[in-house]
Design a protein around this motif. Structure first.
Motif, mmCIF file in Angstrom:
data_model
loop_
_atom_site.group_PDB
_atom_site.id
_atom_site.type_symbol
_atom_site.label_atom_id
_atom_site.label_comp_id
_atom_site.label_asym_id
_atom_site.label_seq_id
_atom_site.Cartn_x
_atom_site.Cartn_y
_atom_site.Cartn_z
ATOM 1 N N TYR A 175 4.134 4.222 -6.103
ATOM 2 C CA TYR A 175 4.929 2.305 -6.475
ATOM 3 C C TYR A 175 5.940 2.508 -6.077
ATOM 4 O O TYR A 175 6.916 1.412 -5.744
ATOM 5 N N PRO A 176 6.911 3.338 -6.074
ATOM 6 C CA PRO A 176 8.954 2.940 -6.438
ATOM 7 C C PRO A 176 9.252 2.871 -4.842
ATOM 8 O O PRO A 176 9.152 2.138 -4.363
ATOM 9 N N VAL A 177 8.250 3.188 -3.633
ATOM 10 C CA VAL A 177 8.554 3.539 -2.278
ATOM 11 C C VAL A 177 7.885 1.613 -1.776
ATOM 12 O O VAL A 177 8.762 1.048 -1.222
ATOM 13 N N LEU A 178 6.969 1.460 -2.462
ATOM 14 C CA LEU A 178 6.707 -0.103 -2.075
ATOM 15 C C LEU A 178 7.235 -1.086 -2.680
ATOM 16 O O LEU A 178 7.579 -2.474 -2.201
ATOM 17 N N LEU A 179 7.929 -0.997 -3.807
ATOM 18 C CA LEU A 179 8.641 -1.978 -4.831
ATOM 19 C C LEU A 179 10.078 -2.286 -3.519
ATOM 20 O O LEU A 179 10.816 -3.511 -3.521
ATOM 21 N N VAL A 180 10.689 -0.807 -3.631
ATOM 22 C CA VAL A 180 12.271 -0.574 -2.737
ATOM 23 C C VAL A 180 11.496 -1.915 -1.650
ATOM 24 O O VAL A 180 12.633 -2.432 -1.751
ATOM 25 N N VAL A 181 10.756 -1.422 -0.921
ATOM 26 C CA VAL A 181 10.299 -2.201 0.581
ATOM 27 C C VAL A 181 10.516 -3.935 0.448
ATOM 28 O O VAL A 181 10.583 -4.663 0.826
ATOM 29 N N LEU B 260 2.301 -5.066 -6.689
ATOM 30 C CA LEU B 260 2.239 -3.631 -6.006
ATOM 31 C C LEU B 260 1.860 -2.309 -7.039
ATOM 32 O O LEU B 260 1.822 -1.397 -6.042
ATOM 33 N N GLU B 261 1.809 -2.536 -7.593
ATOM 34 C CA GLU B 261 1.880 -0.932 -8.425
ATOM 35 C C GLU B 261 0.153 -0.954 -8.344
ATOM 36 O O GLU B 261 -0.253 0.293 -7.795
ATOM 37 N N MET B 262 -0.828 -1.386 -7.863
ATOM 38 C CA MET B 262 -2.193 -1.607 -8.111
ATOM 39 C C MET B 262 -2.184 -1.653 -6.399
ATOM 40 O O MET B 262 -3.136 -0.734 -6.204
ATOM 41 N N TRP B 263 -1.588 -1.505 -5.450
ATOM 42 C CA TRP B 263 -1.230 -1.772 -4.547
ATOM 43 C C TRP B 263 -0.909 -0.192 -3.714
ATOM 44 O O TRP B 263 -2.291 0.154 -2.576
ATOM 45 N N ALA B 264 -0.030 0.447 -4.310
ATOM 46 C CA ALA B 264 0.223 1.413 -4.437
ATOM 47 C C ALA B 264 -1.107 2.505 -4.454
ATOM 48 O O ALA B 264 -1.309 3.357 -3.779
ATOM 49 N N THR B 265 -1.265 2.412 -5.966
ATOM 50 C CA THR B 265 -2.562 3.104 -6.662
ATOM 51 C C THR B 265 -4.053 2.738 -5.098
ATOM 52 O O THR B 265 -4.390 3.897 -4.498
ATOM 53 N N LYS B 266 -4.168 2.309 -5.181
ATOM 54 C CA LYS B 266 -5.386 1.404 -4.127
ATOM 55 C C LYS B 266 -4.775 2.423 -2.543
ATOM 56 O O LYS B 266 -5.748 2.905 -1.840
ATOM 57 N N LEU B 267 -3.780 2.459 -2.305
ATOM 58 C CA LEU B 267 -3.199 3.269 -0.871
ATOM 59 C C LEU B 267 -2.637 4.125 -0.711
ATOM 60 O O LEU B 267 -2.615 5.173 -0.130
#
Length: 527
Positions: A29-35, A18-25
């Motif tokens: 990354y905390p936003v993606l992790l919580v969701v 998810l951290e890699m995906w968040a960086t790409k977007l």
């Protein structure tokens, strides 16, 4: 155990992906992790992740605070100490008071003590969230230092409020005299314990025959020990870890060698990343259990969500109001300490920006989960599930609303447009490198003047300083020149430490150069 372990390993893998995906977007990354945690929590038959409330602080807080205290520039903190301390203490108290008054008025059965408890939980902004969000936009060094310095201290102030409110809820009374005495001991005792233990740990590293592995292992233990000792003595474990970490950070060149510093940086970066990732996933995973607790108490979900939105609005408003109050007070009483601003517009937009950076996260969740299920008399803790739910809503809304809009707010407002002087930073780097070269030349000339003549290796080194890293032939290096090189690198470190005393020098540049010197020393050890 066989069920939980694969789940925990899957959590770590999910954090990385998810951290890699968040960086790409290009989102935090905390936003993606919580969701993601929220989505995963609805998958049936997954094991329930529960952490003992008594251990939640002890597991996560000490290493996160210790690593943050090593990363921040204490020189910059001293420069902006007025606004850092005001946000870390006065703003936190004002926020907690605002939450207490609003919840006492709007939530049936919610006492002032419970309001202060909730206020202490949700008042501290999360440094990890802010840092993850602001890495996609360029902000001034002063603003970054204010946010980082505030995050180190506001955890302590909010947890002090939390602890006093917890006592008030449990006993039904609050004695101001005892509270004032306890507050002073928690603050002063925490600082003293942290500095004392930090000094002891530095002496241990210096006097014991440690290597890189044992040095790193000790640094992993030290924040937990600082926190535990301070808490056993009823002072602030958070302040102990922060102050001990700041002291040890300032002494790092004296008790850690280059190998320990380089390897320790990588170990700590990965360790803290995993801890942060797991806690943000847990935030999402905890929701179904919290919602079931709300239903069990007969509170409609829509009503509980409304309370959460109300408290979140109070948090944002209190922080922005505090920012403008601090600005007005400074203009009236201390105009000479007002940071230079290129325009009036920038000056009056800055408090709004600082107010909008108040994302909540790790500390708020840890504090909420640390609320005991039952009081000392055996009764259930009042409104525990509602407090947990409101905390979750505040974390989720601040991460999603503020976290996703903050980068756009900075870009659209053009708040920092023209504030970054690339030429000035380049000049600083040039000055540092030129000073280093002159310092090295004088060092070699005065200490090894006799060895310079007729030594092809050293002559080549002096004449071709800029190109030495490109050389592939190290045959000219012998034991004598290696000793000289090591002394030269140590002399460079001393020069940079002295240069860093200049208040106009960016410490981040100095630290980067020190890291390069550490890498150079490691390369020489391999020859």
């Amino acid at each position: 155990m066989h069920t939980i372990l694969p789940f925990l390993l899957a959590m770590v893998a999910a954090v990385v992906l998810l951290e890699m995906w968040a960086t790409k977007l290009r989102i935090a990354y905390p936003v993606l992790l919580v969701v993601a945690g929220l989505v995963v929590s609805f998958i049936p038959n997954l094991p329930v992740v529960r952490i003992n409330p008594d251990l939640i602080f002890f597991i996560f807080l000490p290493p996160l605070l210790f690593e943050a205290s090593w990363s921040i520039s204490f020189k910059e903190m001293k420069k902006w100490w007025r606004i850092i301390t005001s946000f870390a203490f006065l703003v936190v108290f004002f926020t907690a008071l605002s939450v207490a008054l609003v919840t006492n008025y709007y939530i049936p059965g919610f006492t002032i003590a419970l309001g202060f408890l909730l206020g202490g939980i949700v008042s501290p902004p999360d440094a990890v969230s802010t840092g993850a969000i602001t890495k996609f936009v360029k902000i001034p060094r002063s603003t970054a230092t204010i946010l980082e310095g505030e995050s180190l201290l506001n955890d302590a102030s909010s947890l002090i409020i939390f602890r006093f409110a917890l006592v008030a809820v449990g006993t039904g009374q609050f004695i101001w005299q005892e509270a004032a005495t306890s507050f002073l001991w928690m603050v002063l005792g925490g600082i003293a314990i942290g500095l004392l233990l930090g000094w002891i740990f530095v002496q241990m590293h210096k006097r014991l025959p440690t290597d890189a592995s044992s040095d790193i292992a000790l640094t992993l233990i030290e924040p937990y020990f600082m926190y535990w000792v301070a808490e056993q003595l009823h002072s602030s474990g958070v302040l102990a870890v922060v102050c001990g970490g700041l002291y040890m950070s300032a002494q790092r060149l004296l008790f850690l060698n280059s190998t320990s510093r380089i390897r320790g940086y990588s170990v700590w970066e990965s360790f803290v990343f995993i801890l942060n990732g797991i806690i943000f996933l847990i935030i999402g995973l905890e929701l179904p259990e919290i919602v079931s607790g709300i239903h069990a108490k007969g509170i409609p979900l829509r009503t509980a969500i409304g309370y959460g939105v109300l408290v979140t609005a109070v948090l944002i408003a209190a922080r922005i109001i505090s920012g403008y109050a601090a600005l007005v007070a400074t203009l009236i009483f201390r105009p000479t300490v007002m940071p230079h601003a290129a325009s009036r517009r920038r000056r009056w937009l800055m408090p709004a920006l600082l107010g909008w950076t108040g994302m909540r996260g790790v500390v708020s969740l840890a504090a909420a989960l640390a609320i005991p299920v039952k009081l000392a008399n055996g009764e259930l803790f009042p409104h525990r599930d509602l407090i947990l739910f409101i905390t979750f809503v505040a974390i989720l809304l601040t991460l999603l609303v503020q976290g996703l809009t903050l980068p756009h707010f900075i870009k659209r407002s053009r708040l920092f447009e023209g504030i970054f002087d690339e030429a000035e930073e380049a000049a600083t780097r040039k000055k540092m490198k030129q000073g280093l070269k002159q310092h090295i030349y004088q060092f070699l000339k005065h200490k090894y003047e006799n060895e310079l003549h007729g030594h092809a290796g050293l002559e080549k080194f002096i004449q071709q300083w800029e190109e030495r890293a490109k050389a592939t032939d190290d045959s000219w290096m012998n034991d004598k020149t290696k000793v000289i090189f090591m002394e030269m690198l140590e002399s460079q470190r001393a020069y940079l430490v002295e240069l860093n005393k200049d208040p106009n020098i960016n410490e981040e540049i100095i630290r980067h150069q020190l890291y390069q010197i550490d890498l150079e020393e490691e390369r020489l050890k391999m020859i």
